[in-house]
Design a protein around this motif. Sequence first.
Motif, PDB file in Angstrom:
ATOM      1  N   ASP A  97      16.596   5.514   9.643  1.00  0.00           N
ATOM      2  CA  ASP A  97      16.719   4.062   9.452  1.00  0.00           C
ATOM      3  C   ASP A  97      15.441   3.298   9.774  1.00  0.00           C
ATOM      4  OD1 ASP A  97      19.376   4.453   8.766  1.00  0.00           O
ATOM      5  OD2 ASP A  97      19.947   4.520  10.897  1.00  0.00           O
ATOM      6  N   THR A  98      14.419   3.992  10.238  1.00  0.00           N
ATOM      7  CA  THR A  98      13.174   3.310  10.637  1.00  0.00           C
ATOM      8  C   THR A  98      12.560   2.587   9.437  1.00  0.00           C
ATOM      9  OG1 THR A  98      12.843   5.083  12.208  1.00  0.00           O
ATOM     10  CG2 THR A  98      10.934   3.686  11.763  1.00  0.00           C
ATOM     11  N   PRO A  99      12.182   1.318   9.621  1.00  0.00           N
ATOM     12  CA  PRO A  99      11.622   0.587   8.478  1.00  0.00           C
ATOM     13  C   PRO A  99      10.274   1.144   8.032  1.00  0.00           C
ATOM     14  CG  PRO A  99      11.690  -0.804  10.450  1.00  0.00           C
ATOM     15  CD  PRO A  99      12.358   0.476  10.815  1.00  0.00           C
ATOM     16  N   ILE A 100      10.120   1.239   6.717  1.00  0.00           N
ATOM     17  CA  ILE A 100       8.856   1.679   6.125  1.00  0.00           C
ATOM     18  C   ILE A 100       8.224   0.473   5.433  1.00  0.00           C
ATOM     19  CG2 ILE A 100       7.783   3.164   4.369  1.00  0.00           C
ATOM     20  CD1 ILE A 100      10.041   5.157   4.806  1.00  0.00           C
ATOM     21  N   TYR A 101       6.978   0.166   5.808  1.00  0.00           N
ATOM     22  CA  TYR A 101       6.261  -0.959   5.203  1.00  0.00           C
ATOM     23  C   TYR A 101       5.246  -0.414   4.208  1.00  0.00           C
ATOM     24  CZ  TYR A 101       8.356  -4.000   8.654  1.00  0.00           C
ATOM     25  OH  TYR A 101       9.272  -4.694   9.395  1.00  0.00           O
ATOM     26  N   CYS A 102       5.315  -0.934   2.985  1.00  0.00           N
ATOM     27  CA  CYS A 102       4.359  -0.531   1.952  1.00  0.00           C
ATOM     28  C   CYS A 102       4.366  -1.613   0.877  1.00  0.00           C
ATOM     29  CB  CYS A 102       4.726   0.834   1.369  1.00  0.00           C
ATOM     30  SG  CYS A 102       6.363   0.893   0.657  1.00  0.00           S
ATOM     31  N   THR A 103       3.503  -1.475  -0.134  1.00  0.00           N
ATOM     32  CA  THR A 103       3.505  -2.465  -1.222  1.00  0.00           C
ATOM     33  C   THR A 103       4.725  -2.220  -2.107  1.00  0.00           C
ATOM     34  OG1 THR A 103       2.223  -1.007  -2.650  1.00  0.00           O
ATOM     35  CG2 THR A 103       0.973  -2.537  -1.256  1.00  0.00           C
ATOM     36  N   SER A 104       5.026  -3.182  -2.997  1.00  0.00           N
ATOM     37  CA  SER A 104       6.183  -2.970  -3.885  1.00  0.00           C
ATOM     38  C   SER A 104       5.907  -1.790  -4.820  1.00  0.00           C
ATOM     39  CB  SER A 104       6.527  -4.243  -4.660  1.00  0.00           C
ATOM     40  OG  SER A 104       5.377  -4.735  -5.270  1.00  0.00           O
ATOM     41  N   ASN A 105       4.641  -1.604  -5.214  1.00  0.00           N
ATOM     42  CA  ASN A 105       4.309  -0.403  -5.997  1.00  0.00           C
ATOM     43  C   ASN A 105       4.499   0.856  -5.166  1.00  0.00           C
ATOM     44  OD1 ASN A 105       3.607  -1.420  -8.552  1.00  0.00           O
ATOM     45  ND2 ASN A 105       1.611  -2.079  -7.766  1.00  0.00           N
ATOM     46  N   GLY A 106       4.253   0.735  -3.863  1.00  0.00           N
ATOM     47  CA  GLY A 106       4.448   1.869  -2.956  1.00  0.00           C
ATOM     48  C   GLY A 106       5.903   2.301  -2.935  1.00  0.00           C
ATOM     49  N   ILE A 107       6.812   1.335  -2.925  1.00  0.00           N
ATOM     50  CA  ILE A 107       8.241   1.686  -2.929  1.00  0.00           C
ATOM     51  C   ILE A 107       8.552   2.513  -4.179  1.00  0.00           C
ATOM     52  CG2 ILE A 107      10.606   0.784  -2.951  1.00  0.00           C
ATOM     53  CD1 ILE A 107       9.598  -1.676  -1.469  1.00  0.00           C
ATOM     54  N   LYS A 108       8.023   2.033  -5.320  1.00  0.00           N
ATOM     55  CA  LYS A 108       8.272   2.768  -6.575  1.00  0.00           C
ATOM     56  C   LYS A 108       7.737   4.194  -6.495  1.00  0.00           C
ATOM     57  CE  LYS A 108       7.663  -1.198  -9.523  1.00  0.00           C
ATOM     58  NZ  LYS A 108       6.655  -1.776 -10.410  1.00  0.00           N
ATOM     59  N   SER A 109       6.510   4.346  -5.982  1.00  0.00           N
ATOM     60  CA  SER A 109       5.949   5.707  -6.005  1.00  0.00           C
ATOM     61  C   SER A 109       6.573   6.608  -4.931  1.00  0.00           C
ATOM     62  CB  SER A 109       4.425   5.731  -5.965  1.00  0.00           C
ATOM     63  OG  SER A 109       3.910   4.751  -5.139  1.00  0.00           O
ATOM     64  N   ILE A 110       6.946   6.041  -3.770  1.00  0.00           N
ATOM     65  CA  ILE A 110       7.600   6.896  -2.761  1.00  0.00           C
ATOM     66  C   ILE A 110       8.969   7.337  -3.278  1.00  0.00           C
ATOM     67  CG2 ILE A 110       8.512   7.039  -0.409  1.00  0.00           C
ATOM     68  CD1 ILE A 110       6.413   4.956   0.383  1.00  0.00           C
ATOM     69  N   LYS A 111       9.714   6.375  -3.853  1.00  0.00           N
ATOM     70  CA  LYS A 111      11.015   6.751  -4.427  1.00  0.00           C
ATOM     71  C   LYS A 111      10.821   7.759  -5.564  1.00  0.00           C
ATOM     72  CE  LYS A 111      13.974   2.771  -3.462  1.00  0.00           C
ATOM     73  NZ  LYS A 111      14.663   1.608  -4.058  1.00  0.00           N
ATOM     74  N   GLY A 112       9.785   7.557  -6.345  1.00  0.00           N
ATOM     75  CA  GLY A 112       9.499   8.452  -7.469  1.00  0.00           C
ATOM     76  C   GLY A 112       9.197   9.873  -7.035  1.00  0.00           C
ATOM     77  N   HIS A 113       8.684  10.020  -5.813  1.00  0.00           N
ATOM     78  CA  HIS A 113       8.383  11.364  -5.320  1.00  0.00           C
ATOM     79  C   HIS A 113       9.555  11.996  -4.580  1.00  0.00           C
ATOM     80  CE1 HIS A 113       4.154  10.218  -6.018  1.00  0.00           C
ATOM     81  NE2 HIS A 113       3.997  11.519  -6.185  1.00  0.00           N
ATOM     82  N   TYR A 114      10.237  11.197  -3.755  1.00  0.00           N
ATOM     83  CA  TYR A 114      11.217  11.809  -2.833  1.00  0.00           C
ATOM     84  C   TYR A 114      12.659  11.461  -3.144  1.00  0.00           C
ATOM     85  CZ  TYR A 114       6.743  12.367  -0.614  1.00  0.00           C
ATOM     86  OH  TYR A 114       5.429  12.664  -0.392  1.00  0.00           O
ATOM     87  N   HIS A 115      12.846  10.482  -4.086  1.00  0.00           N
ATOM     88  CA  HIS A 115      14.199  10.135  -4.533  1.00  0.00           C
ATOM     89  C   HIS A 115      15.118   9.809  -3.361  1.00  0.00           C
ATOM     90  CE1 HIS A 115      12.410  13.243  -7.332  1.00  0.00           C
ATOM     91  NE2 HIS A 115      12.212  12.081  -7.914  1.00  0.00           N
ATOM     92  N   GLU A 116      14.573   9.051  -2.426  1.00  0.00           N
ATOM     93  CA  GLU A 116      15.352   8.646  -1.251  1.00  0.00           C
ATOM     94  C   GLU A 116      15.332   7.124  -1.178  1.00  0.00           C
ATOM     95  OE1 GLU A 116      16.944  10.462   0.951  1.00  0.00           O
ATOM     96  OE2 GLU A 116      16.079  12.490   0.845  1.00  0.00           O
ATOM     97  N   ASP A 117      16.386   6.556  -0.613  1.00  0.00           N
ATOM     98  CA  ASP A 117      16.453   5.105  -0.497  1.00  0.00           C
ATOM     99  C   ASP A 117      16.326   4.708   0.973  1.00  0.00           C
ATOM    100  OD1 ASP A 117      16.522   2.639  -1.545  1.00  0.00           O
ATOM    101  OD2 ASP A 117      18.702   2.544  -1.785  1.00  0.00           O
ATOM    102  N   TRP A 118      15.140   4.933   1.519  1.00  0.00           N
ATOM    103  CA  TRP A 118      14.919   4.605   2.926  1.00  0.00           C
ATOM    104  C   TRP A 118      14.846   3.095   3.114  1.00  0.00           C
ATOM    105  CZ3 TRP A 118      10.923   8.851   1.981  1.00  0.00           C
ATOM    106  CH2 TRP A 118      11.463  10.106   2.285  1.00  0.00           C
ATOM    107  N   ASN A 119      14.645   2.676   4.354  1.00  0.00           N
ATOM    108  CA  ASN A 119      14.608   1.252   4.690  1.00  0.00           C
ATOM    109  C   ASN A 119      13.224   0.668   4.353  1.00  0.00           C
ATOM    110  OD1 ASN A 119      14.702  -1.234   5.895  1.00  0.00           O
ATOM    111  ND2 ASN A 119      15.054  -0.476   7.975  1.00  0.00           N
TER     112      ASN A 119
END
Length: 339
Positions: A97-119
Amino acid sequence: MNIKVKNNVYWVGKIDWELRRFHGNEYSTHHGSSYNSYLIREEKNVLIETVWMPFAKEFVDNLAKEIDLNKIDYIITNHAEIDHSGALPELMKYIPDTPIYCTSNGIKSIKGHYHEDWNFNPVKTGDKLPLGNGKELIFVEMKMLHWPDSMACYLTEDNIPIDIIATSHGVIWRKNPTQIVEKYLSWANAYQENQITIIYDTMWDGTKIMAENIAKGIHEADEKINVKLFNLSKSDKNDVITEIFKSKIMLIGSPTINHGILTSVAGIIEEIKGLGLKNKKAAAFGCYGWSGESIKILTEQLDKSGFSIINEGIRVMWNPDKESLERCLDFGKKIAVIK
Ligand SMILES: Cc1cc2nc3c(=O)[nH]c(=O)nc-3n(C[C@H](O)[C@H](O)[C@H](O)COP(=O)(O)O)c2cc1C
Ligand SMILES: [Fe+2]
Ligand SMILES: [Fe+2]
């Protein structure tokens, strides 16, 4: 292992001494590399970046020795590429549940790699994250330097990175840190040295002999010009590209094979095209037996890759004789005097 960066900022990354090839086999790194991850321990505890996936378990084990993982308040992901975010899935197993801070493009690429819906918490340039003790992280988006998601963060009070540039690979710049910024500024500004790089491949050494005689011609006409020669099938392509990057002129040679050019030469052209090098001149050379298309193909490709074409190139039928070698020498001499 941790290394103190400054005050309450620690390096908790991984040094990969054995690494020689990077991004699959695309890039070489002759001296290894490091994946830099930082832990800031103020009133809030912040982890900036992780490490490459193969070191995920080792990273999380080490991190858990530094800090109770549940005490990490925020995770910052400056860049989503796997060599930096690769240990996130392992880490998030423990602190999902730890918050992850990144750019909005970062959210897309992290989700694109790991297919997880983290905070996920998107940030923009100028956004601030207070860490307590009067310190805060200020985010700066750096779109396309080098992915759409790229960003940097600045730690106030400790002045990282105005006093220290804490990179994501390799050295942390402490002494005169702007030296590397100045280097990048000059590299990004149509960089060039007084150098000519000659690259080629050959089957029966004819094109190699041409290359060597062109080099000789350049040297005879102006010995101040740094001339470098590479047989592409025997050289590290990243080393070759570095030398081309430094050059004012690139000469490229291939014999004609099956109405085309050798694959090592075609490959390097593809790579050079993608780099969009600026302010460089080029010409082609090579041997042939009957139809001799290689020079025309090379010249067209150079033109498409953004080089200004010096001349129509030089072709030699079969293996160079004395007269052809004179022509190569002359070709080199003429190229040397181009301003
Ligand atoms: C497999 C093969 C295919 C070739 N195809 C062509 C061709 O399509 N057109 C041509 O002009 N020469 C062709 N050649 C001849 C070479 O271009 C010629 O032998 C040249 O001198 C080789 O230069 P190098 O010594 O730099 O390898 C071919 C040679 C080989 C071995
Ligand atoms: Fe990257
Ligand atoms: Fe990287």
